[in-house]
Design a protein around this motif. Structure first.
Motif, mmCIF file in Angstrom:
data_model
loop_
_atom_site.group_PDB
_atom_site.id
_atom_site.type_symbol
_atom_site.label_atom_id
_atom_site.label_comp_id
_atom_site.label_asym_id
_atom_site.label_seq_id
_atom_site.Cartn_x
_atom_site.Cartn_y
_atom_site.Cartn_z
ATOM 1 N N LEU A 109 0.858 -1.179 0.000
ATOM 2 C CA LEU A 109 0.000 0.000 0.000
ATOM 3 C C LEU A 109 0.896 1.232 0.000
ATOM 4 O O LEU A 109 2.045 1.177 0.432
ATOM 5 C CB LEU A 109 -0.861 0.031 1.265
ATOM 6 N N ILE A 119 -5.265 0.961 9.388
ATOM 7 C CA ILE A 119 -5.338 -0.327 8.680
ATOM 8 C C ILE A 119 -4.772 -1.431 9.573
ATOM 9 O O ILE A 119 -5.318 -2.536 9.649
ATOM 10 C CB ILE A 119 -4.605 -0.218 7.324
ATOM 11 N N LEU A 123 -6.667 -4.818 10.765
ATOM 12 C CA LEU A 123 -6.078 -6.149 10.558
ATOM 13 C C LEU A 123 -5.872 -6.860 11.888
ATOM 14 O O LEU A 123 -5.837 -8.092 11.950
ATOM 15 C CB LEU A 123 -4.747 -6.024 9.805
ATOM 16 N N GLY A 125 -8.004 -6.792 14.168
ATOM 17 C CA GLY A 125 -9.318 -7.196 14.655
ATOM 18 C C GLY A 125 -10.053 -6.123 15.428
ATOM 19 O O GLY A 125 -11.070 -6.394 16.067
ATOM 20 N N ARG A 127 -12.645 -3.403 15.860
ATOM 21 C CA ARG A 127 -13.861 -2.987 15.157
ATOM 22 C C ARG A 127 -14.611 -1.896 15.926
ATOM 23 O O ARG A 127 -15.741 -1.564 15.593
ATOM 24 C CB ARG A 127 -14.799 -4.192 14.948
ATOM 25 N N HIS A 128 -13.996 -1.369 16.968
ATOM 26 C CA HIS A 128 -14.697 -0.364 17.771
ATOM 27 C C HIS A 128 -13.782 0.821 18.015
ATOM 28 O O HIS A 128 -12.775 0.715 18.703
ATOM 29 C CB HIS A 128 -15.184 -0.977 19.078
ATOM 30 N N PHE A 130 -13.396 4.881 19.096
ATOM 31 C CA PHE A 130 -13.972 6.040 19.782
ATOM 32 C C PHE A 130 -12.913 7.132 19.781
ATOM 33 O O PHE A 130 -11.767 6.879 20.154
ATOM 34 C CB PHE A 130 -14.352 5.665 21.211
ATOM 35 N N LEU A 147 -14.253 3.200 6.968
ATOM 36 C CA LEU A 147 -14.134 1.754 6.732
ATOM 37 C C LEU A 147 -14.932 0.885 7.701
ATOM 38 O O LEU A 147 -15.333 -0.226 7.353
ATOM 39 C CB LEU A 147 -12.660 1.336 6.783
ATOM 40 N N ALA A 150 -18.495 -0.827 6.788
ATOM 41 C CA ALA A 150 -18.481 -1.978 5.881
ATOM 42 C C ALA A 150 -18.007 -3.245 6.598
ATOM 43 O O ALA A 150 -18.273 -4.354 6.136
ATOM 44 C CB ALA A 150 -17.568 -1.697 4.696
ATOM 45 N N LEU A 151 -17.320 -3.072 7.722
ATOM 46 C CA LEU A 151 -16.797 -4.233 8.448
ATOM 47 C C LEU A 151 -17.648 -4.533 9.679
ATOM 48 O O LEU A 151 -17.241 -5.281 10.564
ATOM 49 C CB LEU A 151 -15.337 -3.995 8.833
ATOM 50 N N GLY A 152 -18.820 -3.897 9.750
ATOM 51 C CA GLY A 152 -19.734 -4.187 10.852
ATOM 52 C C GLY A 152 -19.260 -3.650 12.193
ATOM 53 O O GLY A 152 -19.693 -4.105 13.245
ATOM 54 N N GLY A 153 -18.372 -2.692 12.169
ATOM 55 C CA GLY A 153 -17.859 -2.154 13.427
ATOM 56 C C GLY A 153 -18.594 -0.906 13.843
ATOM 57 O O GLY A 153 -19.567 -0.493 13.215
ATOM 58 N N SER A 154 -18.146 -0.315 14.927
ATOM 59 C CA SER A 154 -18.763 0.929 15.362
ATOM 60 C C SER A 154 -17.720 2.035 15.455
ATOM 61 O O SER A 154 -16.600 1.816 15.920
ATOM 62 C CB SER A 154 -19.480 0.749 16.706
ATOM 63 N N VAL A 156 -17.569 5.979 16.864
ATOM 64 C CA VAL A 156 -18.281 7.055 17.548
ATOM 65 C C VAL A 156 -17.357 8.257 17.669
ATOM 66 O O VAL A 156 -16.247 8.140 18.205
ATOM 67 C CB VAL A 156 -18.754 6.644 18.961
ATOM 68 N N HIS B 259 -25.029 -3.799 13.687
ATOM 69 C CA HIS B 259 -24.012 -4.375 12.793
ATOM 70 C C HIS B 259 -23.369 -5.562 13.502
ATOM 71 O O HIS B 259 -23.251 -5.573 14.710
ATOM 72 C CB HIS B 259 -22.902 -3.378 12.511
ATOM 73 N N THR B 260 -22.928 -6.512 12.713
ATOM 74 C CA THR B 260 -22.117 -7.591 13.275
ATOM 75 C C THR B 260 -20.736 -7.496 12.650
ATOM 76 O O THR B 260 -20.605 -7.480 11.427
ATOM 77 C CB THR B 260 -22.734 -8.959 12.940
ATOM 78 N N THR B 262 -17.334 -8.160 10.901
ATOM 79 C CA THR B 262 -16.812 -9.222 10.054
ATOM 80 C C THR B 262 -15.292 -9.148 10.055
ATOM 81 O O THR B 262 -14.717 -8.062 10.121
ATOM 82 C CB THR B 262 -17.348 -9.139 8.611
#
Ligand code: SF4
Ligand code: SF4
Ligand code: SF4
Lengths: 464, 478
Positions: A109, A119, A123, A125, A127-128, A130, A147, A150-154, A156, B259-260, B262
């Motif tokens: 990249l 990134i 990678l 893991g 996904r949250h 803040f 991003l 699209a990865l189901g994360g949150s 805030v 959301h879940t 992935t």
């Protein structure tokens, strides 16, 4: 079906009654009177029941604030409060282990430092996210905002850094991987939370893209928070591993490593980058695998297996607090033994060792290469962890060297860590230490560093 | 009452009677509110989903009592902690239990923003008009005239009016249910118990954010017996803090789907725009230049809209595609807002050491101030390429530096696309220096414009015209 004809009547557990009188107020039939005798166990004066007129309405028990003070029970009930057995000691369930999922080979990249770090977090893991916007860290947060959906994360955007770090506390307590991007004044605001995270042993990752201070300062690069992240994370008894990347590649690698270390030790980890590195674009290779996180056994959750877990940093009994602190110190000792990291450039025969981390270390690498071309026997020692300071690898170099030149964009904060580490290792005062420093958003340039080394070699010690 | 622990092991190691009695003062309202929580959790069957967040204040030890998941928050931050937990564990039912100092003073920001987000959470706010834990100081909800240790003559208006949190929360769009209840008689206690239960139910059913304020007694700091304190709440507090439902849109509310996360590699690689195919190479390794060595430094300088940063990035991508290392450092901050915008690019055979470029081998200047500022720093033997359309008289350059004036803006204007002048500049730069073959840069342009292929043509043309406008050759003795 057996029908209990006799209505339930209030039963008082005297030792749990505080004599407040709320039950008396609630009873319309005058069955409850203030007591006169002190209960030996509680030292308080429980009320007295005389239930001749009692109709079993239960309003008294409804009014009692004590869970086991006053309860309604059938006439045959003879419950003995004292007979309740101690709860079996809670044992947290086993961890659900993380999985490493191999990544296909991809071309490198070309991304800026903050993006590389974001990134790396994905990678690893995470996904949250803040955070609160602050230059020059914000692009990292912006990429997460783009991003994570699209990865189901949150993602805030918190109302403040104070709120952000506490959201991290919540997510980390649930055993999830969470992080923030911030910069010096923002990190200051997070310190309260960091102290709680250390106390409660919750793994979190802070990417602090440091800028010039004090106060609002400016948004230029400075290594302004090294002392803060190494020595000032709370009101004593706190430490966190501090990783000091120097390239966009290390922004990715060290952010991934930060998650691994945070969970290994159950402790916050700080990635201390500077404003230059945050903005710097470079070539970044992807790792061989990404992390699919499991769930640590200590995670707080309502299910029966995890319900006994508690995340807290309050220990009211001094002996409990001391025991907890000793446990933390033991953990810090393990980190110090196992997690020192450094990179050496041309140190093998160096009689001048330049010590620098972060972007100044790259300027220093340029200077070392240029000086070597002139025949100066100089090497670069680059701490990749500032805490723990990689003193084990430095000691043999120091024993051989005639001088150290510390290069940094701060008022000697790296040098202080170096001096402390050498001193604790019994090697303080063995070699003279000179320095090259810039401040206020200006990094030491390659030329200034080379000049500083030449001066030190010529025996003209400290450079401004 | 099974949701209460049978023994309060965490209460001073359950020594003596502490395993069965609370740490609260006689008559304190907290015990009742704890009971309503315990009953609601049991009746709703949500014990294995419930997380209670304990605040700082007298109820800091909520976790002594309820057999649910617990986390203890910093002062005022319980809603933030609750939110963090909820978002990462959406199936949980998270209760933020707070007192008046915690919620309405130090934690006002956290509660307002959590409420406005509307994420399903259940806040239980125990308002007893005073600081309990720290010993009876003024709370944001202390009544006018009420004496506390920090308002020894009684609170007057100059210390601020009591903050009516339920009314404040009801003003917000986020919450679906806001009610204020009390504990001072049997009727109120039934209402309080129902309200707490409703707040939890709304979360358990995924409806939304609820806020239940409970007017409670703190007999200790009111210096009253419990019965007198009950009367005080009824007669003094209620007129200031009227009871009742302040907002309830729960019948129609719904938070929607969660959301879940992935971790699927395909999804992650796509998100970060990773490409599995190798970039095609057109060059033979590190560019041949008159300077020797393993590194090249370039500087692009202009004003905000000139595209200096994009040009710099094109060069970095080109270098990386050719298997080299490269870095780009932009100028940023106030300077980039309309002022000068400049970029340092370094290209190295194996690894860029120092990424800044104090004396570039090649400078691209889009305006006169940029040329004036950086021209003097160009390395001997280097080139200073500038936009002849806007710079009539090039600034004096160091000896040995070749000045290359190209009408970048005019060429771009002829193409009907003023924005491509940076690509004209790249064409000219490569034309003059031969750092990379044209194909290297054209491939990067195609890659960058993958989603807007219509623009590839004009960019390729801009590049070609820039290249044609110059003569090959680095510095000339001057
Ligand atoms: S059950 Fe009713 S009547 Fe009997 S003591 Fe309690 S409040 Fe009074
Ligand atoms: S309400 Fe409970 S604690 Fe208070 S006097 Fe009655 S039984 Fe005792
Ligand atoms: S100080 Fe007040 S609020 Fe705190 S436990 Fe005692 S009565 Fe309850």
């Amino acid at each position: 079906m057996a029908h209990v004809d006799v209505r339930e009547k209030p039963v008082l557990h005297e030792e749990c009654c505080k004599g407040c009188g709320r039950c008396r107020e609630a009873c319309a039939r005058g069955c409850i009177a203030p007591g006169a005798d002190i209960n030996e166990l509680s030292g308080l004066v429980p009320i007295v029941l005389s239930l001749d007129a009692c109709n079993g309405c239960g309003l008294c028990a409804e009014a009692c604030p004590e869970p086991y003070g006053l309860e309604m029970a059938g006439p045959e009930a003879e419950r003995e409060a004292a007979a309740v057995a101690p709860r079996a000691r809670f044992v947290a369930p086993a961890d659900v282990p993380d999985a490493r999922v191999p990544l296909p080979h991809a071309r490198p990249l070309v991304v800026k430092g903050t993006h590389a770090s974001a990134i790396g977090a994905l990678l690893a893991g995470c996904r949250h996210f803040f955070g609160y916007p602050i230059t020059p860290s914000t692009e990292g947060a912006e990429l997460m905002a783009k991003l994570l959906p699209a990865l189901g994360g949150s993602f805030v955007q918190a109302p403040s850094e104070v709120a952000a770090v506490n959201m991290m506390y919540g997510a980390a307590g649930a055993g999830r991987r969470t992080m923030t991007f911030t910069s010096s004044p923002g990190f200051s605001l997070m310190l309260e939370g960091v102290s709680y995270l250390v106390g409660a042993e919750l793994p979190t990752v802070f990417v602090n893209v440091m800028r010039a201070g004090p106060g609002l300062g400016n948004i230029g690069p400075e290594q302004s928070d090294l002392k803060l992240v190494c020595r000032g994370l709370g009101h004593g008894s706190t430490h966190a591993i501090v990783l000091a990347p120097a390239t966009p590649q290390e922004m990715l690698d060290f952010t991934m490593l930060a998650f691994e270390l945070a969970f290994r030790y159950r402790n916050p980890v700080v990635v201390a980058a500077d404003g230059h590195l945050g903005q710097m674009t470079g070539k970044v290779e992807l790792p061989r695998a990404l992390v699919k996180p499991g769930l640590p056994g200590w995670a707080v959750s309502g299910d029966a297996a995890h319900r006994g877990n508690l995340h807290s940093s309050i220990l009211l009994r001094e002996a409990d607090q001391e025991a907890h602190n000793l446990h933390l110190f033991d953990k810090y000792a393990r980190m110090t033994a196992a997690e020192q990291r450094a990179e050496e450039l041309r140190c093998e025969d160096a009689d001048t060792v330049v010590v620098a981390c972060g972007t100044p270390a790259r300027m220093a690498a340029g200077a070392v290469t240029a000086l070597r071309a002139e025949g100066v026997r100089v090497g670069l020692f680059r701490p990749q962890t500032v805490w723990p300071f990689p003193v084990a690898a430095l000691l043999p170099l120091v024993r051989r060297a005639r001088r150290i030149v510390v290069v940094e964009a701060s008022d000697g904060q790296l040098e202080d860590e170096l001096r402390l580490a050498l001193s604790h290792a019994g090697a303080g005062g063995e070699v003279p230490i000179a320095h090259v420093r810039r401040h206020g958003g200006i990094l030491p340039s390659q030329r200034e560093i080379a000049d500083g080394v030449r001066k030190a070699v010529a025996g003209r010690g400290v450079t401004a | 009452m099974s949701v209460f622990y049978e023994r309060f092991e965490r209460h001073d190691h359950a020594e003596g009677i502490k395993g069965r009695s609370t740490h609260y003062c006689p008559g304190c309202g907290h015990g009742l509110v704890h009971r309503y929580l315990a009953e609601a959790i049991e009746e709703l069957g949500i014990q294995d989903r419930t997380i209670a967040v304990s605040p700082v204040g007298c109820s800091v030890f909520l976790y002594y009592y309820l057999d649910v998941g617990h986390t203890q928050a910093a002062h005022g931050r319980a809603p933030a902690v609750a939110l963090g937990h909820k978002l990462s564990n959406p199936d949980s039912v998270v209760v933020s239990y707070q007192g008046d100092g915690d919620l309405a003073s130090i934690g006002l920001t956290e509660i307002l923003h959590a409420a406005q987000l509307g994420v399903p959470l259940s806040v239980v706010f125990v308002n007893n008009a005073i600081y309990g834990m720290t010993g009876g100081q003024t709370a944001p909800t202390t009544l006018i005239g009420q004496k506390t240790t920090t308002s020894p003559y009684g609170r007057d208006a100059s210390m601020g009016q009591p903050l009516k949190m339920a009314e404040l929360m009801a003003q917000l769009d986020g919450p679906v249910y806001v009610e204020r209840v009390a504990l001072f008689d049997a009727k109120q206690r039934v209402r309080a118990s129902k309200a707490v239960k409703k707040g939890l139910k709304l979360q358990a059913e995924g409806k939304g954010f609820s806020f239940v304020e409970v007017l409670a007694e703190c007999p200790t700091h009111l210096r009253m017996g419990a019965e007198e304190a009950e009367r005080w709440v009824k007669e003094k507090m209620v007129p200031v803090f009227p009871l009742g439902v302040k907002k309830d849109v729960s019948a129609t509310a719904s938070w929607g789907a969660w959301h879940t996360p992935t971790y699927e590699t395909g999804a992650v690689l796509e998100a970060i725009d990773a490409r599995e195919t190798e970039a095609q190479r057109f060059a033979k390794g590190f560019p041949e230049t008159p300077f020797g060595g393993d590194e090249l430094g370039l500087k692009f300088a202009g004003s905000g809209g000139d595209g200096a940063q994009t040009a710099a990035m094109l060069m970095v991508h080109a270098a990386v595609n050719e298997g080299l290392d490269a870095t780009h450092i932009p100028s940023y901050g106030p300077e980039s807002r309309g002022g000068t915008s400049y970029a340092d690019v370094r290209i190295a055979r194996s690894q860029v050491l120092s990424p800044d470029v104090p004396s570039p081998h090649a400078l691209v200047a889009f305006n006169a101030p940029s040329l004036a500022k950086f021209g003097p720093s160009v390395a001997p033997g280097g080139i200073a390429l500038y936009d002849r359309s806007v710079i009539r008289e090039p600034h004096a350059l160091p000896p040995g530096v070749r000045a290359v004036g190209v009408p970048l803006s005019e060429i771009a204007a002829e193409l009907g696309q003023p924005l491509v002048k940076n690509v004209v500049a790249i064409g000219a730069l490569l034309g003059a220096t031969g750092i990379f073959p044209a194909e290297t840069v054209l491939a990067v342009i195609r890659q960058a414009l993958q989603k807007r292929p219509a623009l590839v043509g004009v960019n390729a043309e801009a590049f070609a015209r820039g290249a044609r406008a110059v003569e090959r050759g680095w510095g000339r003795a001057g």
